[in-house]
Motif scaffolding. Structure first.
Motif, mmCIF file in Angstrom:
data_model
loop_
_atom_site.group_PDB
_atom_site.id
_atom_site.type_symbol
_atom_site.label_atom_id
_atom_site.label_comp_id
_atom_site.label_asym_id
_atom_site.label_seq_id
_atom_site.Cartn_x
_atom_site.Cartn_y
_atom_site.Cartn_z
ATOM 1 N N ALA A 53 0.776 -1.179 -0.008
ATOM 2 C CA ALA A 53 0.024 -0.213 -0.090
ATOM 3 C C ALA A 53 0.744 1.400 0.244
ATOM 4 O O ALA A 53 0.537 2.258 -0.647
ATOM 5 N N ALA A 54 1.855 1.260 1.034
ATOM 6 C CA ALA A 54 2.665 2.324 0.893
ATOM 7 C C ALA A 54 3.498 2.591 -0.178
ATOM 8 O O ALA A 54 3.689 3.807 -0.919
ATOM 9 N N SER A 55 3.895 1.599 -1.338
ATOM 10 C CA SER A 55 4.327 1.508 -2.464
ATOM 11 C C SER A 55 3.627 2.080 -3.623
ATOM 12 O O SER A 55 3.952 2.898 -4.259
ATOM 13 N N ALA A 142 7.853 -5.158 -0.349
ATOM 14 C CA ALA A 142 7.956 -4.583 -1.731
ATOM 15 C C ALA A 142 8.258 -3.146 -1.215
ATOM 16 O O ALA A 142 8.158 -2.414 -0.300
ATOM 17 N N GLY A 143 8.854 -2.370 -2.264
ATOM 18 C CA GLY A 143 9.380 -1.025 -2.227
ATOM 19 C C GLY A 143 9.783 -0.328 -3.622
ATOM 20 O O GLY A 143 9.443 -0.972 -4.544
ATOM 21 N N VAL A 144 9.968 0.844 -3.630
ATOM 22 C CA VAL A 144 10.207 1.557 -4.861
ATOM 23 C C VAL A 144 11.687 1.846 -5.120
ATOM 24 O O VAL A 144 12.339 2.373 -4.367
ATOM 25 N N ILE A 145 12.175 1.722 -6.316
ATOM 26 C CA ILE A 145 13.604 1.828 -6.675
ATOM 27 C C ILE A 145 13.484 3.342 -6.990
ATOM 28 O O ILE A 145 12.834 3.906 -7.825
ATOM 29 N N ASP A 146 14.406 4.031 -6.198
ATOM 30 C CA ASP A 146 14.482 5.564 -6.370
ATOM 31 C C ASP A 146 15.577 5.985 -6.899
ATOM 32 O O ASP A 146 15.912 7.535 -7.307
ATOM 33 N N GLY A 147 16.771 5.286 -7.443
ATOM 34 C CA GLY A 147 17.942 5.809 -8.017
ATOM 35 C C GLY A 147 19.117 4.887 -7.819
ATOM 36 O O GLY A 147 18.972 3.626 -7.458
ATOM 37 N N GLY A 148 20.507 5.400 -8.195
ATOM 38 C CA GLY A 148 21.568 4.344 -8.023
ATOM 39 C C GLY A 148 22.866 5.582 -8.192
ATOM 40 O O GLY A 148 22.846 6.291 -8.688
ATOM 41 N N THR A 149 23.991 4.572 -8.051
ATOM 42 C CA THR A 149 25.372 5.338 -8.528
ATOM 43 C C THR A 149 26.022 4.489 -9.416
ATOM 44 O O THR A 149 25.755 3.310 -9.259
ATOM 45 N N HIS A 167 13.492 2.776 -2.019
ATOM 46 C CA HIS A 167 12.410 3.408 -0.991
ATOM 47 C C HIS A 167 12.094 2.148 -0.278
ATOM 48 O O HIS A 167 10.823 1.706 -0.828
ATOM 49 N N ASP A 168 12.487 1.794 0.957
ATOM 50 C CA ASP A 168 12.019 0.752 1.655
ATOM 51 C C ASP A 168 10.995 1.449 2.595
ATOM 52 O O ASP A 168 11.251 2.137 3.474
ATOM 53 N N PRO A 169 9.806 0.965 2.571
ATOM 54 C CA PRO A 169 8.796 1.441 3.561
ATOM 55 C C PRO A 169 8.723 1.261 4.968
ATOM 56 O O PRO A 169 8.030 1.765 5.563
#
Length: 232
Positions: A53-55, A142-149, A167-169
């Motif tokens: 739900a947060a994702s 579950a979570g949302v990928i937001d970036g990287g290096t 983005h780990d809820p």
């Protein structure tokens, strides 16, 4: 491939980056590093099994829609105190985030080519400025990928992915994973990789992969030995 993709292809994943798409014409030079985030608004899950739900809420907010109670999203997706299946999260993304073409994308961990194509779709989604919900920890989170290096290796001139921002809820915005850590973390259950993506956002993954898939490595060799790290 867009300029965004050429600069920031590492935004999605640092795992298996040797197999991914990307940036033979990056703006950084050898030995330099770069990072990127999509700036997806972060929300912590309000109950132990509200990660889905947060994702969905984060994706909704990224698309410019209004804040909603996580309980509303969770209940609509069929939550009843024991988590949610990926199909329910897909339906939530469709209904609450306006992603009518959201799909559950799965790939077997073997053969390796299946993994490569899976992450190619993930990168292509980010190139389309469209978030991905990753199903991780053998299907229990579950979570949302937001970036990287990523870094341009001075000796090989290849692009090496170093870290993933997730983005780990459970309370960790832009949680950083090394490429090796993410490879292990990203298992979605039943010996497979699983993610929720937009079908249209990943439409060009095959051509992107065909064009760029052999120009990447990851910082750990993607499970290969050090002598094979730059095999691609």
């Amino acid at each position: 491939m867009t300029t965004w993709m050429k600069r920031t292809i590492g935004v999605a994943l640092g795992i298996c980056a040797f197999l991914l798409l990307a940036a033979t014409s990056c703006t950084i030079g050898p030995g330099q590093s770069d990072s990127v985030t999509l700036r997806v608004p972060y929300r912590q899950q309000e109950q132990w099994d509200y990660c889905g739900a947060a994702s969905v809420l984060m994706w909704r907010l990224y698309n410019g829609q209004s804040e909603l109670p996580q309980n509303e999203i969770y209940t609509w997706m069929g939550g009843s105190g024991s988590g949610l299946y990926p199909d329910a999260i897909r339906d939530g993304a469709s209904y609450y985030a306006g992603m009518s073409d959201a799909i559950v994308d799965r790939a077997a961990q073997d053969p390796v080519e299946s993994q490569r194509e899976f992450f190619a779709r993930q990168i292509s989604s980010i190139d389309s400025n469209t978030p991905v919900i990753a199903i991780v920890e053998v299907g229990f989170h579950a979570g949302v990928i937001d970036g990287g290096t990523w870094t341009r290796d001075a000796q090989t001139n290849l692009n090496v992915w170093n870290d993933v921002y997730f983005h780990d809820p459970r309370g960790f915005a832009d949680r950083s994973y090394s490429s090796a850590q993410w490879m292990s973390h990203a298992t979605g259950g039943y010996n497979s990789l699983t993610q929720i993506v937009s079908n249209s956002a990943t439409f060009n993954w095959q051509s992107n992969y065909d064009a760029y898939g052999d120009s990447m490595v990851d910082s750990s060799g993607g499970g290969m030995g050090p002598e094979e790290q730059y095999a691609y």
